[in-house]
Design a protein around this motif. Structure first.
Motif, PDB file in Angstrom:
ATOM      1  N   PRO A   1       8.329   0.176   8.742  1.00  0.00           N
ATOM      2  CA  PRO A   1       7.848   1.341   9.497  1.00  0.00           C
ATOM      3  C   PRO A   1       7.920   1.142  11.014  1.00  0.00           C
ATOM      4  CG  PRO A   1       6.023   0.213   8.411  1.00  0.00           C
ATOM      5  CD  PRO A   1       7.275  -0.466   7.972  1.00  0.00           C
TER       6      PRO A   1
ATOM      7  N   VAL B   1       0.874  -1.172   0.000  1.00  0.00           N
ATOM      8  CA  VAL B   1       0.000   0.000   0.000  1.00  0.00           C
ATOM      9  C   VAL B   1       0.914   1.226   0.000  1.00  0.00           C
ATOM     10  CG1 VAL B   1      -1.784   1.270   1.240  1.00  0.00           C
ATOM     11  CG2 VAL B   1      -1.778  -1.231   1.292  1.00  0.00           C
ATOM     12  N   PRO B   2       0.902   2.009  -1.072  1.00  0.00           N
ATOM     13  CA  PRO B   2       1.860   3.117  -1.203  1.00  0.00           C
ATOM     14  C   PRO B   2       1.470   4.352  -0.370  1.00  0.00           C
ATOM     15  CG  PRO B   2       0.466   3.008  -3.130  1.00  0.00           C
ATOM     16  CD  PRO B   2       0.095   1.836  -2.264  1.00  0.00           C
ATOM     17  N   THR B   3       1.574   4.245   0.951  1.00  0.00           N
ATOM     18  CA  THR B   3       1.322   5.393   1.816  1.00  0.00           C
ATOM     19  C   THR B   3       2.498   6.360   1.695  1.00  0.00           C
ATOM     20  OG1 THR B   3       2.428   4.413   3.721  1.00  0.00           O
ATOM     21  CG2 THR B   3       0.063   3.933   3.448  1.00  0.00           C
ATOM     22  N   PRO B   4       2.326   7.611   2.076  1.00  0.00           N
ATOM     23  CA  PRO B   4       3.458   8.550   2.038  1.00  0.00           C
ATOM     24  C   PRO B   4       4.658   8.053   2.844  1.00  0.00           C
ATOM     25  CG  PRO B   4       1.410   9.752   2.355  1.00  0.00           C
ATOM     26  CD  PRO B   4       1.074   8.287   2.454  1.00  0.00           C
ATOM     27  N   GLU B   5       4.410   7.412   3.989  1.00  0.00           N
ATOM     28  CA  GLU B   5       5.508   6.901   4.812  1.00  0.00           C
ATOM     29  C   GLU B   5       6.256   5.784   4.095  1.00  0.00           C
ATOM     30  OE1 GLU B   5       2.266   7.031   5.903  1.00  0.00           O
ATOM     31  OE2 GLU B   5       2.429   8.795   7.194  1.00  0.00           O
ATOM     32  N   VAL B   6       5.522   4.891   3.453  1.00  0.00           N
ATOM     33  CA  VAL B   6       6.141   3.783   2.720  1.00  0.00           C
ATOM     34  C   VAL B   6       6.950   4.319   1.540  1.00  0.00           C
ATOM     35  CG1 VAL B   6       5.656   1.775   1.259  1.00  0.00           C
ATOM     36  CG2 VAL B   6       4.471   2.043   3.441  1.00  0.00           C
ATOM     37  N   LEU B   7       6.400   5.279   0.826  1.00  0.00           N
ATOM     38  CA  LEU B   7       7.119   5.847  -0.320  1.00  0.00           C
ATOM     39  C   LEU B   7       8.389   6.568   0.127  1.00  0.00           C
ATOM     40  CD1 LEU B   7       4.088   7.113  -2.428  1.00  0.00           C
ATOM     41  CD2 LEU B   7       5.497   5.071  -2.809  1.00  0.00           C
ATOM     42  N   GLU B   8       8.337   7.249   1.269  1.00  0.00           N
ATOM     43  CA  GLU B   8       9.532   7.921   1.796  1.00  0.00           C
ATOM     44  C   GLU B   8      10.588   6.892   2.191  1.00  0.00           C
ATOM     45  OE1 GLU B   8      11.973  11.012   2.454  1.00  0.00           O
ATOM     46  OE2 GLU B   8       9.960  11.169   1.619  1.00  0.00           O
ATOM     47  N   SER B   9      10.152   5.797   2.802  1.00  0.00           N
ATOM     48  CA  SER B   9      11.069   4.728   3.177  1.00  0.00           C
ATOM     49  C   SER B   9      11.706   4.098   1.937  1.00  0.00           C
ATOM     50  CB  SER B   9      10.320   3.670   3.985  1.00  0.00           C
ATOM     51  OG  SER B   9      11.157   2.595   4.289  1.00  0.00           O
TER      52      SER B   9
END
Length: 122
Positions: free
Chosen positions: A105, A18-26
């Motif tokens: 995360p 799930v491409p959440t902003p946190e995942v994309l930043e990671s």
């Protein structure tokens, strides 16, 4: 020496992406780390793995073969992704892993395993 570096699975990584902003930043931070590994001549290959629900296992018992569909239990024992590195020694591999951004995360683990070379088998 070659080493396989495993990003260990957890309850979050064994779910569909799930491409959440946190995942994309990671992922961006991990991409920059991979660029450093490439520039240092260490990275041979790397990738992330889909959740175990997409996988299969084949159990061997003598001549018998049994296919087991995922998802698999004990998600913390599974692998979420990997790198294949060429390093001088295990200490160099550990030093690189310590520089790695956290791949999850929340709390996570990375395992480093040396690969058998032909000289090891003689």
């Amino acid at each position: 020496m070659r080493v396989m570096v495993f990003v260990k699975n957890n309850d979050v990584s064994d779910k569909d992406f799930v491409p959440t902003p946190e995942v994309l930043e990671s992922m961006k931070a991990m991409g920059m780390f991979n660029d450093e590994l490439r520039a240092a001549g260490i990275l041979i290959d790397c990738d992330g793995l889909k959740p175990s629900a997409h996988g299969k296992r084949v159990a061997f018992d003598g001549e018998s073969r049994t296919v087991i569909d995922g998802p698999f239990p004990h998600s913390r024992e599974l692998v979420a992704g990997f790198w294949l590195w060429e390093v001088k020694d295990m200490e160099e591999a550990v030093a690189w892993v310590k520089r790695c951004p956290n791949p999850m995360p929340q709390a996570s683990e990375i395992e480093i395993r040396p690969i058998y070379e032909m000289d090891d088998l003689r």
